[in-house]
Design a protein around this motif. Structure first.
Motif, PDB file in Angstrom:
ATOM      1  N   GLY A  26      61.768  13.205  55.192  1.00  0.00           N
ATOM      2  CA  GLY A  26      63.241  12.463  55.336  1.00  0.00           C
ATOM      3  C   GLY A  26      64.257  13.247  55.976  1.00  0.00           C
ATOM      4  O   GLY A  26      65.320  12.905  56.182  1.00  0.00           O
ATOM      5  N   ALA A  27      63.869  14.471  56.444  1.00  0.00           N
ATOM      6  CA  ALA A  27      64.751  15.463  57.074  1.00  0.00           C
ATOM      7  C   ALA A  27      64.052  15.992  58.224  1.00  0.00           C
ATOM      8  O   ALA A  27      63.075  16.198  58.279  1.00  0.00           O
ATOM      9  CB  ALA A  27      65.372  16.401  56.148  1.00  0.00           C
ATOM     10  N   SER A  28      64.987  16.582  59.261  1.00  0.00           N
ATOM     11  CA  SER A  28      64.643  17.436  60.248  1.00  0.00           C
ATOM     12  C   SER A  28      64.656  19.035  59.782  1.00  0.00           C
ATOM     13  O   SER A  28      65.773  19.343  59.401  1.00  0.00           O
ATOM     14  CB  SER A  28      65.333  17.085  61.228  1.00  0.00           C
ATOM     15  N   LEU A  29      63.689  19.957  60.213  1.00  0.00           N
ATOM     16  CA  LEU A  29      63.901  20.993  60.084  1.00  0.00           C
ATOM     17  C   LEU A  29      64.562  21.951  61.198  1.00  0.00           C
ATOM     18  O   LEU A  29      64.909  23.062  61.339  1.00  0.00           O
ATOM     19  CB  LEU A  29      62.656  21.704  59.739  1.00  0.00           C
ATOM     20  N   PHE A  30      64.971  21.025  62.469  1.00  0.00           N
ATOM     21  CA  PHE A  30      65.397  21.716  63.408  1.00  0.00           C
ATOM     22  C   PHE A  30      66.462  22.353  63.292  1.00  0.00           C
ATOM     23  O   PHE A  30      66.595  23.590  63.965  1.00  0.00           O
ATOM     24  CB  PHE A  30      65.806  20.571  64.656  1.00  0.00           C
ATOM     25  N   TYR A  31      67.534  22.001  62.403  1.00  0.00           N
ATOM     26  CA  TYR A  31      68.653  23.010  62.329  1.00  0.00           C
ATOM     27  C   TYR A  31      68.657  24.198  61.298  1.00  0.00           C
ATOM     28  O   TYR A  31      69.449  24.438  60.880  1.00  0.00           O
ATOM     29  CB  TYR A  31      69.898  21.787  62.116  1.00  0.00           C
ATOM     30  N   TYR A  32      67.494  24.021  60.731  1.00  0.00           N
ATOM     31  CA  TYR A  32      67.327  25.361  59.560  1.00  0.00           C
ATOM     32  C   TYR A  32      66.432  26.447  60.139  1.00  0.00           C
ATOM     33  O   TYR A  32      65.486  26.199  60.926  1.00  0.00           O
ATOM     34  CB  TYR A  32      66.555  24.553  58.370  1.00  0.00           C
ATOM     35  N   ALA A  33      66.679  27.605  59.604  1.00  0.00           N
ATOM     36  CA  ALA A  33      65.997  28.967  59.707  1.00  0.00           C
ATOM     37  C   ALA A  33      64.887  28.564  58.861  1.00  0.00           C
ATOM     38  O   ALA A  33      65.084  28.152  57.740  1.00  0.00           O
ATOM     39  CB  ALA A  33      67.024  29.887  59.450  1.00  0.00           C
ATOM     40  N   ILE A  34      63.549  28.848  59.309  1.00  0.00           N
ATOM     41  CA  ILE A  34      62.539  28.616  58.559  1.00  0.00           C
ATOM     42  C   ILE A  34      61.895  29.974  58.297  1.00  0.00           C
ATOM     43  O   ILE A  34      61.711  30.712  59.265  1.00  0.00           O
ATOM     44  CB  ILE A  34      61.779  27.731  59.073  1.00  0.00           C
ATOM     45  N   GLY A  35      61.076  30.241  57.281  1.00  0.00           N
ATOM     46  CA  GLY A  35      60.343  31.297  57.119  1.00  0.00           C
ATOM     47  C   GLY A  35      59.064  31.009  56.291  1.00  0.00           C
ATOM     48  O   GLY A  35      59.103  30.005  55.744  1.00  0.00           O
ATOM     49  N   TRP A  36      58.059  31.980  56.602  1.00  0.00           N
ATOM     50  CA  TRP A  36      56.743  31.668  55.979  1.00  0.00           C
ATOM     51  C   TRP A  36      56.467  32.763  55.415  1.00  0.00           C
ATOM     52  O   TRP A  36      56.688  34.107  55.731  1.00  0.00           O
ATOM     53  CB  TRP A  36      55.614  31.395  56.808  1.00  0.00           C
ATOM     54  N   PHE A  37      56.166  32.914  53.883  1.00  0.00           N
ATOM     55  CA  PHE A  37      56.038  33.946  53.004  1.00  0.00           C
ATOM     56  C   PHE A  37      54.594  33.888  52.459  1.00  0.00           C
ATOM     57  O   PHE A  37      54.009  32.718  52.393  1.00  0.00           O
ATOM     58  CB  PHE A  37      56.962  33.892  52.020  1.00  0.00           C
ATOM     59  N   ARG A  38      54.165  34.767  51.899  1.00  0.00           N
ATOM     60  CA  ARG A  38      52.951  34.711  50.967  1.00  0.00           C
ATOM     61  C   ARG A  38      53.151  35.663  50.047  1.00  0.00           C
ATOM     62  O   ARG A  38      53.702  36.436  49.931  1.00  0.00           O
ATOM     63  CB  ARG A  38      51.575  35.122  51.966  1.00  0.00           C
ATOM     64  N   GLN A  39      52.394  35.171  48.991  1.00  0.00           N
ATOM     65  CA  GLN A  39      52.079  35.956  47.605  1.00  0.00           C
ATOM     66  C   GLN A  39      50.610  36.097  47.194  1.00  0.00           C
ATOM     67  O   GLN A  39      50.200  34.991  46.719  1.00  0.00           O
ATOM     68  CB  GLN A  39      53.196  35.388  46.541  1.00  0.00           C
ATOM     69  N   ALA A  40      50.145  37.009  47.050  1.00  0.00           N
ATOM     70  CA  ALA A  40      48.992  37.547  46.643  1.00  0.00           C
ATOM     71  C   ALA A  40      48.975  37.829  45.196  1.00  0.00           C
ATOM     72  O   ALA A  40      49.969  38.276  44.737  1.00  0.00           O
ATOM     73  CB  ALA A  40      48.191  38.907  47.387  1.00  0.00           C
ATOM     74  N   PRO A  41      47.586  37.621  44.581  1.00  0.00           N
ATOM     75  CA  PRO A  41      47.922  37.937  43.047  1.00  0.00           C
ATOM     76  C   PRO A  41      48.403  39.350  42.601  1.00  0.00           C
ATOM     77  O   PRO A  41      47.962  40.162  43.271  1.00  0.00           O
ATOM     78  CB  PRO A  41      46.209  37.794  42.665  1.00  0.00           C
TER      79      PRO A  41
END
Length: 128
Positions: A26-41
């Motif tokens: 329902g929203a656009s991500l265009f105006y947001y800063a986006i990050g990809w993160f990961r977490q290993a055990p």
């Protein structure tokens, strides 16, 4: 806060590829800063790539440079993380996160503290 949904994780052999998707229903991500993160055990959550709003500057952690690519599809209202040449050490739960304000110095990395909205994560397992 923005609701975020990740998809695209799975089991892949070393050297394989996956494309993760992040969307906000329902929203656009265009105006947001986006990050990809990961977490290993047993490890802390760490930023792997981020992009500022619009056609924003990007950052990649050293361990993924040349293998991962972050991109936006504005028509689909999604942000992708294309992951190539995957290695066993890439195994983790991957999260996307959004911030309403751009990172002022994206070249310095993607701090978890900057992002206020988080998805539930998608699991990536790299194994033969």
């Amino acid at each position: 806060q923005l609701q975020l949904v990740e998809s695209g994780g799975g089991l892949v052999q070393p050297g394989g590829s996956l494309r993760l998707s992040c969307k906000a229903p329902g929203a656009s991500l265009f105006y947001y800063a986006i990050g990809w993160f990961r977490q290993a055990p047993g490890k802390e959550r760490e930023g792997r790539s981020c992009i500022n709003s619009g056609i924003g500057s990007t950052n990649y952690a050293e361990s993924v440079k040349g293998r991962f690519t972050i991109s936006r599809d504005n028509a689909e209202k999604k942000v992708y993380l294309q992951m190539n040449d995957l290695k066993p050490e890439d195994t983790a739960v991957y999260y996307c996160a959004a911030a309403s304000t751009d990172l002022p110095r994206v070249a310095q990395g993607c701090p978890t503290s900057w992002y206020g909205s988080w998805g539930q994560g998608t699991r990536v397992t790299v194994s033969s």
